[in-house]
Design an enzyme around this catalytic site. Structure first.
Site, mmCIF file in Angstrom:
data_model
loop_
_atom_site.group_PDB
_atom_site.id
_atom_site.type_symbol
_atom_site.label_atom_id
_atom_site.label_comp_id
_atom_site.label_asym_id
_atom_site.label_seq_id
_atom_site.Cartn_x
_atom_site.Cartn_y
_atom_site.Cartn_z
ATOM 1 N N CYS A 1 0.814 -1.424 -0.172
ATOM 2 C CA CYS A 1 -0.054 -0.156 0.032
ATOM 3 C C CYS A 1 0.817 1.211 0.178
ATOM 4 C CB CYS A 1 -0.862 -0.075 1.064
ATOM 5 S SG CYS A 1 -2.123 -1.140 0.996
ATOM 6 N N HIS B 1 -3.434 7.496 2.367
ATOM 7 C CA HIS B 1 -3.703 6.190 1.782
ATOM 8 C C HIS B 1 -5.277 5.799 2.548
ATOM 9 C CE1 HIS B 1 -3.915 1.939 1.082
ATOM 10 N NE2 HIS B 1 -3.647 1.665 2.217
ATOM 11 N N ASN C 1 -10.201 0.252 -0.020
ATOM 12 C CA ASN C 1 -8.258 0.223 -0.030
ATOM 13 C C ASN C 1 -8.064 -0.179 -1.384
ATOM 14 O OD1 ASN C 1 -5.654 -0.098 0.441
ATOM 15 N ND2 ASN C 1 -5.985 -1.095 2.160
HETATM 16 N N1 ACO Z 1 -18.083 -8.404 9.390
HETATM 17 C C1 ACO Z 1 -18.420 -8.849 10.539
HETATM 18 N N2 ACO Z 1 -17.761 -9.049 11.495
HETATM 19 C C2 ACO Z 1 -16.562 -9.042 11.360
HETATM 20 C C3 ACO Z 1 -15.770 -8.618 9.908
HETATM 21 C C4 ACO Z 1 -16.800 -8.523 9.008
HETATM 22 N N3 ACO Z 1 -16.223 -8.144 7.985
HETATM 23 N N4 ACO Z 1 -14.546 -8.633 10.162
HETATM 24 C C5 ACO Z 1 -14.061 -9.161 11.235
HETATM 25 N N5 ACO Z 1 -15.354 -9.339 11.982
HETATM 26 C C6 ACO Z 1 -15.516 -9.489 13.495
HETATM 27 C C7 ACO Z 1 -14.126 -10.356 13.890
HETATM 28 O O1 ACO Z 1 -14.181 -11.568 13.559
HETATM 29 C C8 ACO Z 1 -14.366 -9.971 15.504
HETATM 30 O O2 ACO Z 1 -15.184 -10.885 16.045
HETATM 31 P P1 ACO Z 1 -14.772 -11.475 17.587
HETATM 32 O O3 ACO Z 1 -14.841 -10.297 18.345
HETATM 33 O O4 ACO Z 1 -15.991 -12.262 17.866
HETATM 34 O O5 ACO Z 1 -13.579 -12.362 17.552
HETATM 35 C C9 ACO Z 1 -14.846 -8.585 15.560
HETATM 36 O O6 ACO Z 1 -15.527 -8.476 14.321
HETATM 37 C C10 ACO Z 1 -13.609 -7.461 15.772
HETATM 38 O O7 ACO Z 1 -12.665 -7.671 15.014
HETATM 39 P P2 ACO Z 1 -11.380 -6.755 14.929
HETATM 40 O O8 ACO Z 1 -10.419 -7.425 14.012
HETATM 41 O O9 ACO Z 1 -10.868 -6.421 16.589
HETATM 42 O O10 ACO Z 1 -12.059 -5.446 14.523
HETATM 43 P P3 ACO Z 1 -11.529 -3.971 14.307
HETATM 44 O O11 ACO Z 1 -12.321 -3.161 14.955
HETATM 45 O O12 ACO Z 1 -10.166 -3.914 14.398
HETATM 46 O O13 ACO Z 1 -11.743 -3.744 12.533
HETATM 47 C C11 ACO Z 1 -10.333 -3.585 10.581
HETATM 48 C C12 ACO Z 1 -11.039 -4.660 11.808
HETATM 49 C C13 ACO Z 1 -11.447 -2.853 9.857
HETATM 50 C C14 ACO Z 1 -9.751 -4.685 9.760
HETATM 51 C C15 ACO Z 1 -9.227 -2.765 11.246
HETATM 52 O O14 ACO Z 1 -8.777 -3.435 12.069
HETATM 53 C C16 ACO Z 1 -8.449 -2.057 10.210
HETATM 54 O O15 ACO Z 1 -9.072 -1.242 9.463
HETATM 55 N N6 ACO Z 1 -7.144 -2.396 10.352
HETATM 56 C C17 ACO Z 1 -6.155 -1.619 9.468
HETATM 57 C C18 ACO Z 1 -6.054 -1.910 8.121
HETATM 58 C C19 ACO Z 1 -4.723 -1.391 7.233
HETATM 59 O O16 ACO Z 1 -4.416 -0.151 7.891
HETATM 60 N N7 ACO Z 1 -4.199 -1.975 6.555
HETATM 61 C C20 ACO Z 1 -2.936 -1.299 6.018
HETATM 62 C C21 ACO Z 1 -2.855 -1.282 4.855
HETATM 63 S S1 ACO Z 1 -3.351 -2.666 3.853
HETATM 64 C C22 ACO Z 1 -2.137 -3.263 2.961
HETATM 65 O O17 ACO Z 1 -0.839 -3.014 3.210
HETATM 66 C C23 ACO Z 1 -2.363 -4.561 2.028
#
Ligand code: ACO
Length: 321
Positions: free
Chosen positions: A115, A248, A278
């Protein structure tokens, strides 16, 4: 002799026609529009058709950037493509785009920093222009990330989209506009938090994206804020001097977190995450394009670009547009 700067002369974009909404995804994986919007700000993403490839998206974005710059392919002596989803292992997507544009001179190559790829590409192109190694470059971020997603994994498949953005960057001497400072960093210790489990040497497969999202999130906000501060400092400027913040587009909560940490007003943050999701290396030029088109970013504005991605890699580019 006065200083040579790399000036952004034109910006272009390309998004696949097919739009996939959160509601559509909720039919095939256990998720909901509410969850995706609340956690990420994403409402839809563009997904490439079966016969639409990274080089096609990149070529269209480059064509539009050249048109907007009023610059001919005859003048282009460098093409750099940031991508993690090339058409082939080789040749590079950059040489395929060079061929599509009918360019028979100069050099073309790909950069892989996930990214952060576009920010890395801007660093390389800026250095080549400043040292006289290139005069007119097309810098492209192009991805078909949909091809490396596991469409049954709700923790990743809802987050990404396809697209391409391009800058035409040209050497100019003695002016105020252009790239003022660049900053790139990486730290390979965190490779397992965000990676693809396939590749030519290890598995002879393409693999799928895996991410421990909440851990990536924590690093992203801290590292991006620090990169932007370092980049501004290198140019002898402060974050308070910025007109626009073009980040980004991984997650609206990351954008908000970085803006809050650095005291940037919400109306100075360019966000396309709701519409594009993204798009990895394409997200920064796509966001820049959107804000130029709707009249927010104007000539002479001070703009900070930044990105964070797999590796980890991260960085920032400060430019006067
Ligand atoms: N729909 C419903 N529930 C979901 C989904 C979904 N699509 N995805 C995950 N969950 C659930 C999980 O299973 C978890 O359930 P549990 O508590 O029963 O285990 C719960 O939701 C919470 O999961 P978290 O991963 O803690 O959720 P979070 O609030 O952190 O959000 C997210 C997840 C959106 C991925 C976030 O962490 C994020 O955006 N992270 C950074 C992404 C990023 O910056 N990437 C960098 C660039 S990407 C690259 O370089 C390729």
């Amino acid at each position: 002799m006065s200083e040579i700067k790399a000036v952004v002369k034109g910006v272009g974009h390309c998004l696949p026609k097919r739009v996939v909404t959160n509601a559509e995804l909720a039919k095939t994986v256990d998720t909901s529009d509410e969850w995706i919007v609340e956690r990420t700000g994403i409402r839809q993403r563009h997904i490439a058709g079966d016969n639409e490839f990274t080089s096609d998206l990149g070529t269209e974005a480059a064509r539009e950037a050249l048109k907007n710059a009023g610059i001919s392919t005859d003048d282009v002596d460098l093409i750099v493509v940031a991508t993690t989803t090339p058409d082939f292992t080789f040749p590079s997507t950059a040489t395929m785009i060079q061929e599509n544009l009918g360019i028979r001179h100069g050099a073309a190559f790909d950069i892989q920093a996930v990214c952060s790829g576009f920010i890395y590409a801007m660093k390389v192109v800026n250095s080549m222009i400043k040292t006289g190694a290139a005069k007119t470059a097309i810098v492209i971020g192009a991805e078909t990330f949909s091809r490396i997603l596991d469409w049954e994994d709700r923790t990743t498949c809802v987050l990404f989209g396809d697209g391409a953005g391009a800058f035409v960057v040209q050497a100019e001497e003695g002016g105020n506009n252009g790239v003022l400072a660049t900053f790139i960093r990486s730290d390979g210790r965190y490779k397992d938090l965000l990676h693809v489990d396939g590749g030519p040497s290890r598995t002879q497969t393409v693999g799928h994206v895996h991410m421990i999202g909440n851990q990536v999130f924590r690093h992203a906000v801290k590292d991006i804020a620090q990169a932007m501060e370092s980049c501004a400092e290198r140019a002898g400027l402060r974050i308070a001097d910025l007109d626009w913040f073009v980040p980004h587009q991984a997650n609206q909560r990351i954008l908000d977190g970085v803006a809050k940490r650095l005291g940037i007003n919400a109306d100075q943050v360019i966000s396309t995450v709701a519409k594009h999701a993204n798009t990895s290396a394409a997200s920064v030029p796509l966001a820049m394009y959107a804000a130029i088109q709707d009249g927010r970013i104007k000539r002479d504005d001070l703009v900070m670009l930044e990105a964070f991605g797999g590796g980890f890699t991260w960085g920032a580019t400060l430019l006067r547009y």
